[in-house]
Write an enzyme that holds these catalytic residues in place. Structure first.
Site, PDB file in Angstrom:
ATOM      1  N   GLU A 226      46.182 -12.953  29.531  1.00 49.09           N
ATOM      2  CA  GLU A 226      45.363 -14.178  29.602  1.00 49.09           C
ATOM      3  C   GLU A 226      44.461 -14.246  28.374  1.00 49.09           C
ATOM      4  O   GLU A 226      44.264 -15.297  27.794  1.00 49.09           O
ATOM      5  CB  GLU A 226      44.526 -14.204  30.895  1.00 49.09           C
ATOM      6  CG  GLU A 226      43.681 -15.468  30.995  1.00 49.09           C
ATOM      7  CD  GLU A 226      42.928 -15.625  32.308  1.00 49.09           C
ATOM      8  OE1 GLU A 226      43.317 -15.012  33.314  1.00 49.09           O
ATOM      9  OE2 GLU A 226      41.930 -16.371  32.318  1.00 49.09           O
ATOM     10  N   ARG A 304      34.200 -14.121  40.311  1.00 52.24           N
ATOM     11  CA  ARG A 304      35.169 -14.259  41.402  1.00 52.24           C
ATOM     12  C   ARG A 304      34.964 -13.155  42.451  1.00 52.24           C
ATOM     13  O   ARG A 304      35.229 -13.356  43.633  1.00 52.24           O
ATOM     14  CB  ARG A 304      36.610 -14.287  40.879  1.00 52.24           C
ATOM     15  CG  ARG A 304      37.594 -14.801  41.928  1.00 52.24           C
ATOM     16  CD  ARG A 304      39.013 -14.930  41.398  1.00 52.24           C
ATOM     17  NE  ARG A 304      39.332 -16.247  40.866  1.00 52.24           N
ATOM     18  CZ  ARG A 304      39.679 -17.311  41.592  1.00 52.24           C
ATOM     19  NH1 ARG A 304      39.749 -17.217  42.907  1.00 52.24           N
ATOM     20  NH2 ARG A 304      39.958 -18.455  41.011  1.00 52.24           N
ATOM     21  N   GLU A 705      48.513 -15.141  43.177  1.00 53.18           N
ATOM     22  CA  GLU A 705      47.632 -13.987  43.348  1.00 53.18           C
ATOM     23  C   GLU A 705      47.427 -13.545  44.802  1.00 53.18           C
ATOM     24  O   GLU A 705      47.351 -12.332  45.066  1.00 53.18           O
ATOM     25  CB  GLU A 705      46.266 -14.281  42.715  1.00 53.18           C
ATOM     26  CG  GLU A 705      46.340 -14.356  41.207  1.00 53.18           C
ATOM     27  CD  GLU A 705      45.075 -14.949  40.611  1.00 53.18           C
ATOM     28  OE1 GLU A 705      44.311 -14.201  40.011  1.00 53.18           O
ATOM     29  OE2 GLU A 705      44.862 -16.168  40.769  1.00 53.18           O
TER      30      GLU A 705
HETATM   31  N1  LUZ Z   1      41.136 -16.777  34.999  1.00 57.35           N
HETATM   32  C1  LUZ Z   1      40.030 -17.483  34.716  1.00 57.35           C
HETATM   33  C2  LUZ Z   1      41.483 -16.515  36.269  1.00 57.35           C
HETATM   34  O1  LUZ Z   1      39.734 -17.688  33.542  1.00 57.35           O
HETATM   35  N2  LUZ Z   1      39.294 -17.974  35.707  1.00 57.35           N
HETATM   36  C3  LUZ Z   1      39.572 -17.766  37.004  1.00 57.35           C
HETATM   37  O2  LUZ Z   1      38.861 -18.226  37.890  1.00 57.35           O
HETATM   38  C4  LUZ Z   1      40.707 -16.993  37.301  1.00 57.35           C
HETATM   39  N3  LUZ Z   1      41.023 -16.710  38.563  1.00 57.35           N
HETATM   40  C5  LUZ Z   1      42.068 -15.967  38.813  1.00 57.35           C
HETATM   41  C6  LUZ Z   1      42.845 -15.494  37.773  1.00 57.35           C
HETATM   42  N4  LUZ Z   1      42.557 -15.762  36.520  1.00 57.35           N
HETATM   43 MO1  MOS Z   2      45.408 -14.218  36.032  1.00 57.25          MO
HETATM   44  S1  MOS Z   2      44.435 -12.634  36.821  1.00 57.25           S
HETATM   45  O1  MOS Z   2      45.692 -15.395  37.072  1.00 57.25           O
HETATM   46  O2  MOS Z   2      45.731 -14.229  34.461  1.00 57.25           O
END
Ligand code: LUZ
Ligand code: MOS
Length: 768
Positions: A226, A304, A705
C-alpha cells in the site's frame, strides 16, 4: 463466474513485474542497507564497489534531485540514510550494474562505519521515553471512570500480539523506463500507483504528469504494497533520471523480508467490568503500537485499532487510548485488517480473562453483548447490526451445543490430547478511515465493433477485483464477458487513485465503473429511441439484444454501437464515485466514518497434543455476512485465505528481532507460515445474505479483510484446550501461540515458563 485470471495463472502466462520483457541497456539495481539499527554514519566507502565488474554507478542521498523524503502521512522518512540510520535494512546506497548478479556482488564490497546509538525495540520503552510518532488519541463513549462503581466483576490484564510478514508471493520491485522529454514510465508492484507517482515526484523533482505508473497485477499485496512499494519505485526512477537508462530492481526474498515493515506488534493493557447479568458495563484499554522507525501508515493503523477496540460488542462506557511508538525497526505498515485485528484481540482477551475469573465459558459473555441495530460505537456511529443474525445462525446451523458436547466427550476420553473450542464474532468497518480516500474512478471505452475496455484505479493482486469489475460492465451493458477487457491500472488513464486497500476496492471502483457504463448506455438508449421514435425509457439491453418495452427489436448491441458512433455521440465515459454520507471529526473523535460494517461469527475447534504441544485446527465453521455476494467463488477464496492468514498470525508466524534490532526470522527457514498441512482440516462457510441498501456495489459487502479476524478464534480455541487439560491454568494473552508456547503454557512452574500474574504477562511475550 471464474476468476478471469485463472487460465493464464495456471499456465504460468500471467505477467508480473519480473515477467515484463527487459529493454536493452537496462541497469539492475541493488540496495546497500544499514547493518545497524540505530547510529551515526561516520564513513561510507564505495570505492571497491565502484570498481567492481559491471558496476555503472552508485547512488546515495547526494544524487537526489528532488527531496530525500518519502513519508506518506508525515514527512519523516528518508529514502536514503543521510547522516543517521534508524533501522537495520534502511537503504544507504543503490548500486547500478549491467546485471543483477553484478549489482549484488558489488553491494557486498561497500563498507560503512557507524557509531552506534541506543536501540529501542519495545514500544513501551519508546513511549516511556516520549518517542511517539504522533500525539496519542483517545476514543470515548459514556464514562468508564464513573461506571466501575456499577460493575459486579472487574478484571484487568495485558495482551500482546506480534507482527506478521506479508509474504506476498511476488516480492517488491519496480522497473523504470525513460521516455521522450524526460518522461519516466514506471512499472511497479504496488497497491497504490498514485502513492508511487507522488513519492517518485518528490524524489526526482519531476511533476506528476511526467511520471506514468503502470500496474498489470501483483502476486499479492496484503497491505505490504500500500505504501512500501514507493521506495523501490523511487530508487529505480531516480536511477533512470540520472543515467538516462532503464533501471530495474526486483527484490530477493531475504532483502524483502529484511528491508520492509510488517504488521504492527501491539502491547496493550485492559480493564473490563461486567454486571451480574454478564453485561459489559465498562472497558478501558491502552494500546502501545510498535510503529518502527518512521510513520509510514502507522497513525492510520492506530486509528483503526481504536475504531475496532470493542469489536462486535456494545459497551456503553468505553475509553480507548493508543500510542504510536517510534522504535528502531523497519517502519511497520498496512497489513490486512490494518490495526483492527490488534484491537479485537485485546477485547477478546479481556472477555476471556473475565470468563476465567467467573468460571464460565467466554461465549456466554460474548453472546450477551453483541451489537444490536441502533447501538452506538465509541466513535459515535450507530450500527446496522448483523451480529446477532450471524451468531445465532452459526449456533443453529453448525449445532454449537453438539460441537461443544463432542469437545467435552473427547476430553473425558483422552488424557493427553485435548480439544478446545472458541467463538469469534467479527465486526469490521468498511471505508478508508480517512474520508477523503473514499473515491473511485473508471474509464470505459466502447469500440465500434462492440467490444469494451475498462480501466479503473483498482489493482488486481489476486483478490479477483478485475473479475468483479468485468461483471459490473457485463451486467450494466447486458453483453457477453468475451467482449470486455479489463486494462492495467495506469496513472495516465486513471488519475489520483486511492490505493487498493481497506477492502473497498471493488466497492469504489465497481461503483465508478457502473456510473461510467450507465452514462454511455443512457446515450445509446437515446440514440435507439430517436431511431425508433420512442422514449429512451422504453429501451433496454439484454444479452446483446435491444428491447423496446420488453419486445425484441431488430437492433442488437453491435448495430446500436455503430449507430451511436455514426450519430457522433460519445462511446466513452469517465466515471467518478465518492462514498456518500461518511464523515469523521477528529477534534471530537466522533462521526460516521464507515459506509457499513461486515459481520460474521466463526466457531473454531482445535486438538492439542499435551505431551508435545503440537496441535491441529479441526475445523473453522462460520457464518459470514456477504450482503449479496457478486461472486461466491471469489469471495470464498478470500474467506479461506483470510482465515489461514489469520491463523498463521495467531499461531505459528513469529517475527523475532533481537535486542540490537536485527531480524532473526529473516527467511522461510526461520519464519514459519501455514502450509497445506497446517490449514484447518475443515473450513465451512455459510452465507448470510442480507439485503441492506448498504451503499456497496450491487448490494454486495466488502470481503477482503474481515475473514482474517476469524483466525483469532484459533488462539482462544488453543487457550481453551490448554484449560481443558488443566482448568487451573491461565495462559497469558500473548500471540502467536506456537507449539513451544502451548507446551510451556501446559506446564507452568517448570523452570522456563512464565507465571500468570498481570505484570508478568508482558514479560512472557517476546520483547518487541
Ligand atoms: N488503508 C488506509 C487501509 O489508508 N486506510 C484505511 O482505513 C485502511 N483500512 C484497511 C486497510 N487499509
Ligand atoms: Mo490494506 S491492509 O487493505 O492495504
Amino acid at each position: 463466474m471464474k476468476n478471469i485470471d485463472s487460465y493464464t495463472h495456471t499456465r504460468g502466462e500471467s505477467i508480473y513485474l519480473d515477467d515484463i520483457p527487459v529493454q536493452a541497456g537496462t541497469l539492475y539495481a541493488a540496495c546497500f542497507d544499514s547493518p545497524v539499527a540505530h547510529g551515526k554514519i561516520k564513513h561510507l566507502d564505495l570505492r571497491a564497489a565502484e570498481n567492481s565488474y559491471g558496476v555503472v554507478r552508485i547512488l546515495t542521498y547526494k544524487d537526489i534531485r528532488g527531496i530525500n523524503q518519502i513519508g506518506g502521512i508525515i514527512p519523516d522518512e528518508e529514502l536514503f540514510a543521510e547522516h543517521h540510520v534508524h533501522f537495520c535494512g534502511m537503504p544507504v546506497a543503490l548500486v547500478l550494474a549491467e546485471t543483477d548478479h553484478q549489482a549484488r556482488a558489488a553491494v557486498k564490497k561497500i563498507k560503512i562505519e557507524i557509531e552506534p546509538l541506543t536501540v529501542i525495540t519495545d514500544p513501551r520503552v519508546a513511549a516511556a521515553l516520549g518517542e511517539l510518532i504522533v500525539p496519542p488519541r483517545t476514543f470515548k463513549i459514556g464514562d468508564s471512570t464513573a461506571a466501575w462503581d456499577n460493575c459486579d466483576h472487574i478484571v484487568e490484564g495485558s495482551a500482546y500480539t506480534n507482527g506478521q510478514e506479508h509474504l506476498y508471493i511476488e516480492t517488491q520491485g519496480a522497473y523504470a523506463i525513460p521516455g521522450e522529454n524526460g518522461v519516466i514510465k514506471i512499472y511497479s508492484s504496488t497497491q497504490g500507483p498514485t502513492a508511487v507517482q507522488r513519492a517518485v515526484s518528490k524524489v526526482t523533482g519531476l511533476p506528476m504528469h511526467m511520471l506514468e505508473v503502470d500496474v498489470t497485477r501483483l502476486g499479492g499485496g496484503f497491505g505490504g504494497k500500500e505504501d512500501q512499494a514507493n521506495t523501490w519505485a523511487a530508487l529505480v526512477a531516480l536511477a533512470t533520471q540520472i543515467t538516462g537508462k532503464p533501471a530495474k530492481y526486483s527484490l530477493g526474498r531475504m532483502e524483502d523480508i529484511r528491508m520492509t515493515g510488517k504488521r504492527h506488534p501491539y502491547s496493550s493493557d485492559f480493564k473490563i467490568g461486567l454486571n451480574k447479568d454478564l453485561k459489559i458495563i465498562a472497558y478501558e484499554v491502552t494500546f502501545y503500537q510498535n510503529a518502527g522507525a518512521s510513520a509510514d501508515l502507522s497513525p492510520a493503523v492506530m486509528e483503526r485499532t481504536l475504531f475496532h477496540a470493542t469489536n462486535s460488542y456494545f459497551i456503553p462506557n468505553a475509553t480507548a487510548t493508543a500510542y504510536s511508538c517510534r522504535t528502531n525497526l523497519p517502519p511497520n505498515t498496512a497489513f490486512r485488517g490494518f490495526g483492527g485485528p490488534q484491537g479485537m484481540f485485546v477485547i477478546e482477551s479481556a472477555i476471556a480473562k473475565a470468563a476465567d475469573e467467573l468460571g464460565i465459558d467466554p461465549m456466554e459473555i460474548q453472546q450477551k453483548n453483541l451489537l444490536k441495530t441502533g447501538d452506538e460505537f465509541l466513535y459515535g456511529q450507530k450500527v446496522v447490526s448483523e451480529a446477532n443474525e450471524c451468531w445465532n445462525k452459526a449456533v443453529e446451523h453448525f449445532n454449537a451445543s453438539k460441537l461443544r458436547q463432542e469437545v467435552a466427550e473427547f476430553n473425558m476420553q483422552n488424557r493427553l490430547y485435548k480439544k478446545g473450542i472458541a467463538f469469534m464474532p467479527v465486526c469490521f468497518g468498511i471505508s478508508f478511515t480517512n474520508t477523503m480516500m473514499n473515491q473511485g474512478r473508471a474509464l470505459v471505452h466502447v469500440y465500434t465493433d462492440g467490444s469494451v475496455v475498462v480501466s479503473t484505479g483498482a489493482i488486481e493482486m489476486g483478490q479477483g477485483v478485475n473479475t468483479k469489475i468485468l461483471q459490473v460492465v457485463q451486467s450494466t451493458f447486458g453483453i457477453d464477458a468475451a467482449k470486455i477487457k479489463v486494462n492495467s491500472t495506469n496513472t495516465y488513464r486513471i488519475a489520483n487513485t486511492s490505493p487498493s486497500a481497506a477492502s473497498a476496492t471493488a466497492d469504489l471502483n465497481g461503483k465508478a465503473t457502473q456510473i461510467a457504463c450507465t452514462a454511455i448506455l443512457d446515450r445509446m438508449k437515446e440514440v435507439a429511441a430517436n431511431e425508433l421514435n420512442v422514449t429512451a425509457g422504453s429501451i433496454s439491453v439484454c444479452e446483446e439484444a435491444i428491447y423496446l418495452n420488453g419486445d425484441r427489436t431488430t437492433m442488437d448491441w453491435k448495430s446500436l454501437v455503430l449507430l451511436t458512433y455514426s450519430k457522433r455521440v460519445s462511446l466513452s465515459e469517465h466515471g467518478h464515485y465518492a462514498t456518500p454520507g461518511i464523515h469523521f471529526d477528529k477534534t471530537i473523535e466522533k462521526g460516521h466514518p464507515f459506509a457499513y460494517h461486515v459481520f460474521g461469527t466463526a466457531i473454531t475447534t482445535v486438538t492439542i497434543d499435551c505431551l508435545r504441544g503440537i496441535y491441529e485446527v479441526d475445523s473453522v465453521k462460520l457464518v459470514h455476512d456477504f450482503g449479496g455476494s457478486m461472486n461466491k467463488v471469489i469471495d470464498l477464496g478470500q474467506i479461506e485465505g483470510g482465515i489461514v492468514q489469520g491463523i498463521g498470525w495467531m499461531t505459528m508466524e513469529e517475527v523475532v528481532y533481537d535486542q540490537e534490532g536485527r531480524l532473526r526470522s529473516n527467511a522461510l527457514s526461520t519464519y514459519k507460515v501455514p502450509d497445506i498441512y497446517s490449514v484447518p482440516k475443515e473450513i465451512v462457510v455459510e452465507y448470510l445474505e442480507t439485503q441492506q441498501d448498504n451503499l456497496a456495489i450491487f448490494r454486495s459487502k466488502a470481503v477482503g479483510e474481515p475473514p482474517l479476524m476469524y483466525g483469532i478464534g484459533t488462539f482462544f480455541g488453543l487457550r481453551n484446550a490448554i484449560k481443558n487439560f488443566n482448568p487451573g491454568l491461565r495462559p497469558p494473552f500473548a500471540a502467536p501461540m506456537t507449539p513451544e508456547r502451548v507446551l510451556m503454557n501446559l506446564y507452568p512452574g517448570k523452570p522456563t515458563v512464565e507465571t500468570t500474574s498481570a505484570t508478568l504477562e508482558i514479560t512472557a511475550a517476546p520483547s518487541i
